[in-house]
Design an enzyme around this catalytic site. Structure first.
Site, PDB file in Angstrom:
ATOM      1  CG  HIS A 128     -17.503   7.134 -10.492  1.00 29.87           C
ATOM      2  ND1 HIS A 128     -17.457   7.946  -9.396  1.00 29.87           N
ATOM      3  CD2 HIS A 128     -16.932   5.961 -10.096  1.00 29.87           C
ATOM      4  CE1 HIS A 128     -16.899   7.307  -8.375  1.00 29.87           C
ATOM      5  NE2 HIS A 128     -16.565   6.093  -8.780  1.00 29.87           N
ATOM      6  CD  GLU A 187     -18.070  11.225  -9.746  1.00 32.96           C
ATOM      7  OE1 GLU A 187     -16.948  11.373 -10.257  1.00 32.96           O
ATOM      8  OE2 GLU A 187     -18.468  10.149  -9.266  1.00 32.96           O
ATOM      9  CG  LEU A 203       1.542  -0.606  -5.808  1.00 29.67           C
ATOM     10  CD1 LEU A 203       1.217  -0.586  -7.294  1.00 29.67           C
ATOM     11  CD2 LEU A 203       3.012  -0.950  -5.594  1.00 29.67           C
ATOM     12  N   GLY A 204      -2.259   0.143  -3.829  1.00 30.01           N
ATOM     13  CA  GLY A 204      -2.987  -0.695  -2.870  1.00 30.01           C
ATOM     14  C   GLY A 204      -3.573  -1.895  -3.581  1.00 30.01           C
ATOM     15  NE  ARG A 205      -8.398  -2.825  -0.679  1.00 32.48           N
ATOM     16  CZ  ARG A 205      -8.840  -2.308   0.460  1.00 32.48           C
ATOM     17  NH1 ARG A 205      -8.896  -3.048   1.548  1.00 32.48           N
ATOM     18  NH2 ARG A 205      -9.260  -1.057   0.524  1.00 32.48           N
ATOM     19  CB  ILE A 206      -7.625  -0.927  -7.204  1.00 27.69           C
ATOM     20  CG1 ILE A 206      -8.903  -1.323  -6.456  1.00 27.69           C
ATOM     21  CG2 ILE A 206      -7.922  -0.710  -8.684  1.00 27.69           C
ATOM     22  CD1 ILE A 206      -9.956  -0.222  -6.370  1.00 27.69           C
ATOM     23  NE  ARG A 216      -0.922   7.298   3.560  1.00 27.80           N
ATOM     24  CZ  ARG A 216      -1.975   6.868   4.224  1.00 27.80           C
ATOM     25  NH1 ARG A 216      -2.553   7.677   5.096  1.00 27.80           N
ATOM     26  NH2 ARG A 216      -2.461   5.653   4.054  1.00 27.80           N
ATOM     27  NE  ARG A 230     -14.412   8.482  -4.106  1.00 26.86           N
ATOM     28  CZ  ARG A 230     -14.620   7.225  -4.523  1.00 26.86           C
ATOM     29  NH1 ARG A 230     -14.275   6.870  -5.749  1.00 26.86           N
ATOM     30  NH2 ARG A 230     -15.189   6.333  -3.746  1.00 26.86           N
ATOM     31  CG  ASP A 272     -14.147   6.119 -14.048  1.00 26.63           C
ATOM     32  OD1 ASP A 272     -15.065   6.057 -14.906  1.00 26.63           O
ATOM     33  OD2 ASP A 272     -14.168   5.469 -12.990  1.00 26.63           O
TER      34      ASP A 272
HETATM   35  P1  NAP Z   1      -6.298   0.570  -0.792  1.00 30.13           P
HETATM   36  O1  NAP Z   1      -6.014  -0.877  -0.982  1.00 30.13           O
HETATM   37  O2  NAP Z   1      -6.538   1.090   0.579  1.00 30.13           O
HETATM   38  O3  NAP Z   1      -5.082   1.371  -1.439  1.00 30.13           O
HETATM   39  C1  NAP Z   1      -4.944   2.740  -1.311  1.00 30.13           C
HETATM   40  C2  NAP Z   1      -3.504   3.135  -1.659  1.00 30.13           C
HETATM   41  O4  NAP Z   1      -3.423   4.552  -1.610  1.00 30.13           O
HETATM   42  C3  NAP Z   1      -2.465   2.569  -0.725  1.00 30.13           C
HETATM   43  O5  NAP Z   1      -1.413   2.050  -1.492  1.00 30.13           O
HETATM   44  C4  NAP Z   1      -1.992   3.765   0.092  1.00 30.13           C
HETATM   45  O6  NAP Z   1      -0.590   3.636   0.339  1.00 30.13           O
HETATM   46  C5  NAP Z   1      -2.269   4.933  -0.841  1.00 30.13           C
HETATM   47  N1  NAP Z   1      -2.593   6.165  -0.111  1.00 30.13           N
HETATM   48  C6  NAP Z   1      -3.468   6.304   0.912  1.00 30.13           C
HETATM   49  N2  NAP Z   1      -3.463   7.570   1.353  1.00 30.13           N
HETATM   50  C7  NAP Z   1      -2.549   8.231   0.605  1.00 30.13           C
HETATM   51  C8  NAP Z   1      -2.072   9.567   0.605  1.00 30.13           C
HETATM   52  N3  NAP Z   1      -2.532  10.472   1.476  1.00 30.13           N
HETATM   53  N4  NAP Z   1      -1.137   9.896  -0.305  1.00 30.13           N
HETATM   54  C9  NAP Z   1      -0.659   8.985  -1.173  1.00 30.13           C
HETATM   55  N5  NAP Z   1      -1.067   7.700  -1.216  1.00 30.13           N
HETATM   56  C10 NAP Z   1      -2.001   7.331  -0.335  1.00 30.13           C
HETATM   57  O7  NAP Z   1      -7.544   1.042  -1.650  1.00 30.13           O
HETATM   58  P2  NAP Z   1      -8.151   0.389  -2.972  1.00 30.13           P
HETATM   59  O8  NAP Z   1      -9.111  -0.665  -2.610  1.00 30.13           O
HETATM   60  O9  NAP Z   1      -7.037   0.058  -3.905  1.00 30.13           O
HETATM   61  O10 NAP Z   1      -9.002   1.650  -3.530  1.00 30.13           O
HETATM   62  C11 NAP Z   1      -8.360   2.869  -3.794  1.00 30.13           C
HETATM   63  C12 NAP Z   1      -9.355   3.960  -4.162  1.00 30.13           C
HETATM   64  O11 NAP Z   1      -9.774   3.790  -5.505  1.00 30.13           O
HETATM   65  C13 NAP Z   1     -10.652   4.019  -3.380  1.00 30.13           C
HETATM   66  O12 NAP Z   1     -10.499   4.650  -2.124  1.00 30.13           O
HETATM   67  C14 NAP Z   1     -11.564   4.801  -4.308  1.00 30.13           C
HETATM   68  O13 NAP Z   1     -11.475   6.181  -4.043  1.00 30.13           O
HETATM   69  C15 NAP Z   1     -10.984   4.528  -5.697  1.00 30.13           C
HETATM   70  N6  NAP Z   1     -11.918   3.702  -6.505  1.00 30.13           N
HETATM   71  C16 NAP Z   1     -12.481   4.221  -7.618  1.00 30.13           C
HETATM   72  C17 NAP Z   1     -13.329   3.449  -8.387  1.00 30.13           C
HETATM   73  C18 NAP Z   1     -13.965   3.976  -9.632  1.00 30.13           C
HETATM   74  O14 NAP Z   1     -15.036   3.514  -9.990  1.00 30.13           O
HETATM   75  N7  NAP Z   1     -13.350   4.913 -10.339  1.00 30.13           N
HETATM   76  C19 NAP Z   1     -13.646   2.152  -8.009  1.00 30.13           C
HETATM   77  C20 NAP Z   1     -13.049   1.658  -6.869  1.00 30.13           C
HETATM   78  C21 NAP Z   1     -12.179   2.433  -6.126  1.00 30.13           C
HETATM   79  P3  NAP Z   1       0.080   4.278   1.644  1.00 30.13           P
HETATM   80  O15 NAP Z   1      -0.727   3.786   2.802  1.00 30.13           O
HETATM   81  O16 NAP Z   1       1.474   3.786   1.596  1.00 30.13           O
HETATM   82  O17 NAP Z   1      -0.006   5.748   1.453  1.00 30.13           O
HETATM   83  C1  8YV Z   2     -18.471   3.400  -6.695  1.00 26.75           C
HETATM   84  C2  8YV Z   2     -16.135   3.533  -6.343  1.00 26.75           C
HETATM   85  O1  8YV Z   2     -18.640   2.998  -5.401  1.00 26.75           O
HETATM   86  O2  8YV Z   2     -15.854   1.667  -4.934  1.00 26.75           O
HETATM   87  C3  8YV Z   2     -15.631   2.864  -5.132  1.00 26.75           C
HETATM   88  O3  8YV Z   2     -14.937   3.557  -4.348  1.00 26.75           O
HETATM   89  O4  8YV Z   2     -15.794   4.634  -6.644  1.00 26.75           O
HETATM   90  C4  8YV Z   2     -17.136   2.869  -7.186  1.00 26.75           C
HETATM   91  O5  8YV Z   2     -17.051   1.489  -7.171  1.00 26.75           O
HETATM   92  C5  8YV Z   2     -19.615   2.943  -7.476  1.00 26.75           C
HETATM   93  O6  8YV Z   2     -19.561   3.654  -8.645  1.00 26.75           O
HETATM   94  C6  8YV Z   2     -20.931   3.192  -6.781  1.00 26.75           C
HETATM   95  O7  8YV Z   2     -21.049   4.472  -6.261  1.00 26.75           O
END
Ligand code: NAP
Ligand code: 8YV
Length: 321
Positions: free
Chosen positions: A283, A265, A156-159, A179, A236, A260
């Protein structure tokens, strides 16, 4: 390729958003690592000059490449997730790493909701049902519902918070696992992922990738989610045991999944293609022109800031200080 010696060298590890690559080409002598036939020779040729690199979060940058560039000072990563970058090697070498947080929150949250709704309400299955003329022989099977159900968010972070806000609008109850329990959040917290999986209709993953979260969703968690439950993964591919997810879908021991992201991938088992209870996406969480443009601008702006001796805009915590 001809290089303009007045521009700094930049090692681009992987292909990123083309307009961003064009911006980089305008400012730097960009050396395309992924296209190079002799990668070691390319890196060796940049040993004395290359202070900057750019990459995607997924491709990242390996420790041996970082260590082979003694002048390297900054790695600008296209993506908020940077699990592919060896941040320990970067920190040890005094290299700063930047990523692209926040600018993608809303579009990734839209994608997550699209996957959630289309998985539970079988949108893709129903589209095929119409196209294949099956409706002419009778109505489509009824589905589970979304409103009034519980959504368990892992990360439950930014996204995650942007997803929660949207899901509340769809009448869902939100609970979360991470955590840490967050003091400023009123949603119920589960310290134990399996316990949360038992309690929810939809288990949605949006935590970072990397060693700490590898295969966090394994066969046991899927069994806890059970037939009544759905898995949505926009985090991921490495965060799930992909073979266990496939098996659970094939055997119907979970209700369905929306995926996704994948471990290797764009490759995945073609067995997924045979299943009606899974929605597959390439993705595209952040995949809108608006968001990719904003992400690319941050990649460029972090590099520009570094070369101007100004503070970095979005440095990752691991290399700060
Ligand atoms: P963020 O703000 O840092 O949030 C990450 C969350 O994950 C935090 O709430 C953190 O809470 C939790 N976390 C971290 N490590 C953990 C662990 N070991 N076990 C359980 N929870 C854990 O990150 P964000 O900006 O929301 O982005 C999150 C992720 O989304 C990225 O790192 C990326 O992999 C993925 N993403 C995917 C796409 C896509 O295209 N599919 C696009 C953008 C991002 P705690 O610190 O309390 O554990
Ligand atoms: C990819 C993402 O970066 O921001 C992330 O962590 O998974 C996506 O936004 C994007 O698909 C380019 O690789």
């Amino acid at each position: 390729m001809k290089f303009d010696m007045s521009k700094p060298d930049l090692l681009l590890i992987a292909s990123i958003y083309p307009p961003t690559m064009a911006q980089l080409d305008a400012q730097y002598n960009v050396h395309r690592y992924w296209e190079s036939k002799d990668k070691d020779a390319l890196v060796a040729s940049l040993k004395e000059t290359c202070v900057a690199a750019a990459t995607s979060g997924f491709a990242g940058m390996k420790g041996d490449v970082i260590r082979a560039l003694p002048k390297l000072k900054i790695i600008s990563c296209f993506g908020v997730g940077y699990d592919g970058v060896d941040t320990a090697a970067a920190k040890a070498a005094g290299v700063k790493v930047t990523n692209t947080p926040d600018v993608l929150n809303e579009c990734v949250a839209d994608t997550a909701m699209t996957l959630l709704l289309s998985t539970v309400r079988r949108t893709v299955f129903n589209d095929r049902f119409v196209r294949e003329g099956k409706w002419l022989k009778g109505g489509a099977p009824l589905t589970d519902k979304v409103w009034g159900e519980t959504l368990g968010i892992v990360g439950l972070g930014r996204i995650g918070k942007a997803i929660a806000k949207r899901a509340e609008g769809f009448g869902m109850k939100i609970v979360y696992h991470g955590r840490n329990q967050q003091a400023d959040v009123s949603y119920d917290y589960y310290a134990d992922l399996k316990e949360m999986a038992k309690a929810v209709k939809v288990l949605l993953l949006i935590m970072p990738g990397g060693a700490a979260t590898e295969k966090m969703v394994n066969a046991e968690v899927l069994a806890a989610l059970g037939k009544k439950g759905y898995l949505i993964n926009v985090s991921r591919g490495t965060n799930v045991d992909e073979a266990a997810v496939l098996k659970a879908l094939q055997e119907g021991t979970i209700g369905g999944a929306g995926l996704d992201v994948f471990v290797d991938e764009p490759r995945m088992s073609e067995e997924f293609f045979k299943l009606d209870n899974v929605v597959l996406q390439p993705h595209v969480g952040s995949g809108t022109v608006h968001t990719r443009t904003a992400m690319g601008q941050l990649v460029v702006d972090n590099l520009t800031a570094w070369f101007a001796g100004k503070p970095l805009l979005t440095e990752v915590p691991e290399t700060r200080g």
